[in-house]
Enzyme design. Sequence first.
Site, PDB file in Angstrom:
ATOM      1  N   HIS A   1       5.614  -7.099 -12.149  1.00 20.66           N
ATOM      2  CA  HIS A   1       5.846  -6.360 -13.392  1.00 20.66           C
ATOM      3  C   HIS A   1       6.239  -4.919 -13.096  1.00 20.66           C
ATOM      4  CE1 HIS A   1       3.329  -9.694 -14.799  1.00 20.66           C
ATOM      5  NE2 HIS A   1       3.851  -9.493 -15.980  1.00 20.66           N
TER       6      HIS A   1
ATOM      7  N   GLU B   1       2.070  -3.512  -4.964  1.00 22.59           N
ATOM      8  CA  GLU B   1       2.476  -2.123  -4.728  1.00 22.59           C
ATOM      9  C   GLU B   1       1.860  -1.624  -3.423  1.00 22.59           C
ATOM     10  OE1 GLU B   1       1.797  -3.449  -7.597  1.00 22.59           O
ATOM     11  OE2 GLU B   1       3.582  -2.941  -8.783  1.00 22.59           O
TER      12      GLU B   1
ATOM     13  N   ASP C   1      11.948   1.549  12.406  1.00 24.60           N
ATOM     14  CA  ASP C   1      13.328   2.060  12.363  1.00 24.60           C
ATOM     15  C   ASP C   1      13.480   3.318  13.212  1.00 24.60           C
ATOM     16  OD1 ASP C   1      16.038   2.331  11.399  1.00 24.60           O
ATOM     17  OD2 ASP C   1      15.320   3.928  10.092  1.00 24.60           O
TER      18      ASP C   1
END
Lengths: 173, 173, 173, 173, 173, 173
Positions: free
Chosen positions: F81, F118, F132
């Site tokens: 959501h 989240e 990265d």
Amino acid sequence: MSEAGKRLTHLDEHGRARMVDIGEKAITYRCCVARCEVRMARHTLAAITAGEVKKGDVLATARIAGIQAAKRTDEWIPLAHPLPLDSVEVILTPDEAACVVRVEARVQTHWRTGVEMEALVAASAAGLTIYDMCKAIDREMSLENVRLAAKTGGKSGTFVRKGEEGLTLEGGG
Amino acid sequence: MSEAGKRLTHLDEHGRARMVDIGEKAITYRCCVARCEVRMARHTLAAITAGEVKKGDVLATARIAGIQAAKRTDEWIPLAHPLPLDSVEVILTPDEAACVVRVEARVQTHWRTGVEMEALVAASAAGLTIYDMCKAIDREMSLENVRLAAKTGGKSGTFVRKGEEGLTLEGGG
Amino acid sequence: MSEAGKRLTHLDEHGRARMVDIGEKAITYRCCVARCEVRMARHTLAAITAGEVKKGDVLATARIAGIQAAKRTDEWIPLAHPLPLDSVEVILTPDEAACVVRVEARVQTHWRTGVEMEALVAASAAGLTIYDMCKAIDREMSLENVRLAAKTGGKSGTFVRKGEEGLTLEGGG
Amino acid sequence: MSEAGKRLTHLDEHGRARMVDIGEKAITYRCCVARCEVRMARHTLAAITAGEVKKGDVLATARIAGIQAAKRTDEWIPLAHPLPLDSVEVILTPDEAACVVRVEARVQTHWRTGVEMEALVAASAAGLTIYDMCKAIDREMSLENVRLAAKTGGKSGTFVRKGEEGLTLEGGG
Amino acid sequence: MSEAGKRLTHLDEHGRARMVDIGEKAITYRCCVARCEVRMARHTLAAITAGEVKKGDVLATARIAGIQAAKRTDEWIPLAHPLPLDSVEVILTPDEAACVVRVEARVQTHWRTGVEMEALVAASAAGLTIYDMCKAIDREMSLENVRLAAKTGGKSGTFVRKGEEGLTLEGGG
Amino acid sequence: MSEAGKRLTHLDEHGRARMVDIGEKAITYRCCVARCEVRMARHTLAAITAGEVKKGDVLATARIAGIQAAKRTDEWIPLAHPLPLDSVEVILTPDEAACVVRVEARVQTHWRTGVEMEALVAASAAGLTIYDMCKAIDREMSLENVRLAAKTGGKSGTFVRKGEEGLTLEGGG
């Protein structure tokens, strides 16, 4: 023509969704034109047209919406490739006789795959934005016949949909 | 009913685009249902349906596309409000007699403004995704009659479009 | 030089917004440098500088904000082209005498169009992020003179803004 | 092999984050494969597998999530370059003996830099989506060993991680 | 007033960036107004103004850019909270005497935190969009004095920046 | 405890993906903590740690990446959501004995549904960003044990994963 040899290229041999490999396709000029009509009540079209003459913001907003949506097609359409665009143009033509706004989106690129979805997304977003801006006075508006009108470039060459023969496809570099 | 007193609320008194102020509206339950049909060749629908029985990925991908697009409506539609959603449901029903896939998107929220655009964006994105996944075998597909079928909640109350009377609108909290 | 022959290339002959067609432009090296100053109270600059020495997160966060915003320029700027970037660099220099943080954003690409907007968006986002992180202690900060300092590459060649002559533009591939 | 000569290329000589300049690298074929395992309770895997046989939406949704996330890698990873992709494939294999779903993401491009991060982001998003869809019945699921399994293309050539030797890397254009 | 007791609330006690916890703040009406000026050559302003009279698309596009950017503030500004907005308004006023376009962005919400950044982002994006659309005829345009002009609501109450006293802040629900 | 009565709530009775309806859930305080470890070579951790002391940008960038990703969870995770967040905190702790960086993400909200995803997305994005930034010196890094460590709030109450008992969950409004 037999369709038997064709496949849904977005599914692998097990029927699973994938982003088609375009790595071996050539980078060539490609142009797609999509169209739809936004059907509305006569008073709604009159309100838009009056606005256009005086201030223009309904159609100006819809044009921007179409251009911006084209750039983000790979977010709307899960298996679409992210790709650069050479140009996007959205042309909105009120047609009072038919009580519609005609929407045309033209997208050009030099890339390994076509821009059918970019043109269709641009036309849809422009049409839906007209809906959004006028829904307070006309909830019964609808988008009709969202379609690929024409395409050129790529291995499959030029296509013009039945009923869209008048359309010109500009040449590219 | 006279339309004279109504206005294009997305334009200010000078005709300039703005996001309408919803600050004084109440937070209430709202539900919108949008629909469209994806018209296609008989062999295209057969390819999708065969896929659905065996693996499902054309319709599964379109459902996800619709749900994700609903959440991002305020990016496609310039004057739409960013808002939270309670639920999004996308129902895709192949109709072999009519040679279409019927698309229905239902969106619910408790917020200060309705979710008409969220439902319309979800239905459009789901329909366009079907186009994307099948365009290799059928370029002449089209989206027909993208429309708000029904809404409930908010000051204007319940609306059911002509021809959509069968539809049920679930109640909310 | 007469400006009469020049046009607003983002508007078509009817004054409607469009994304300019870059399809016939060459893919060449292009570099743009944008600059601005974030003006602030002396105690604010001191808080940032103290932070930089000890922990660095105000300026580190602003650098990241500028780099990320550059990548999404075509979402901020409606008629900007989506394009790949070779590099983005954001240099933040506190200037205690002037009571500002100097912001410089350098963006390089090999593409058909320049990266003026990418550099300007990066500089603005970095500056606004400094505002955000310090607004609890200084609401009266401002961004001053957000400008294109220099560009190179493309048909129009090298440009260095008046007052920015010291700046070096690195060569490219 | 000495690591002394190597550097963290995402930091400049002052340790500040920057997007590495790839402007002088060649546009060549590159392919990366990332993998992880989603560890779960036996009953959770059984629920997914049963679903897969009958309807497929847990794994179908996770595949779409992986593909879409790959396209947006430069939004999740601050210093990643925006770049076009040739293909993304996400392969999900339930392994009942090990009580995991094996996730493999393969990403191909022709560009100036590799797609390690795109593959890792796709694998992570697919794995997290499985978590999301099953968390109501199993909160203790975990993603294990999110890793670059192999890469090919670019100046550094082909790499296959220890333990992943079985893997085939398709050739490219 | 001593600033000693104030802190950079976006940094934790170790100087690390974080999103400030707003969970215990009340949901109340909040309004922020940001302003800037886009400085340009006289012929540029004349081209925009002529456009405005006839078709309006430079300013119309900039208004839409500002509104859309406000909605996505939490993407440009790393530590900004995602939040709903009640309204966004962008007012663009050409001032021929000063050779600028004055930009004002007003944002309203009912939420736990203010909308300073949303207003500043909207004003910046609108100003940069004017730059983008006119840069072919005037590379030396600049954004001046991007600032928070006023705010109301929240624990810190009403603030009007020095020099902006004329401004009216509308009341809210 | 029997799992038989539980269901995959993200699938409807026909196994089709949907966004679960949260409309009847109460708006209450909710907090989730997710964790993972980034495993790496000793020389990689040393490079990060040295960087942290002197400049800090590897960990600072990863923190920002985690915070920004948390805000966009509903874009990574198709059925999540869209919801507002009260706070996001990402804590990165190099552990030289174990040769890992420990990642912890804490997310708080007042809403109708939890913030498990989240927190997990924030932890993953922070971990992948470390990958990265260091991949030029260590391709064999991996993310281990991405997991929900604890949650509180909502109908299901407080959960602390086995092995995470030390963790404190702050109270909320």
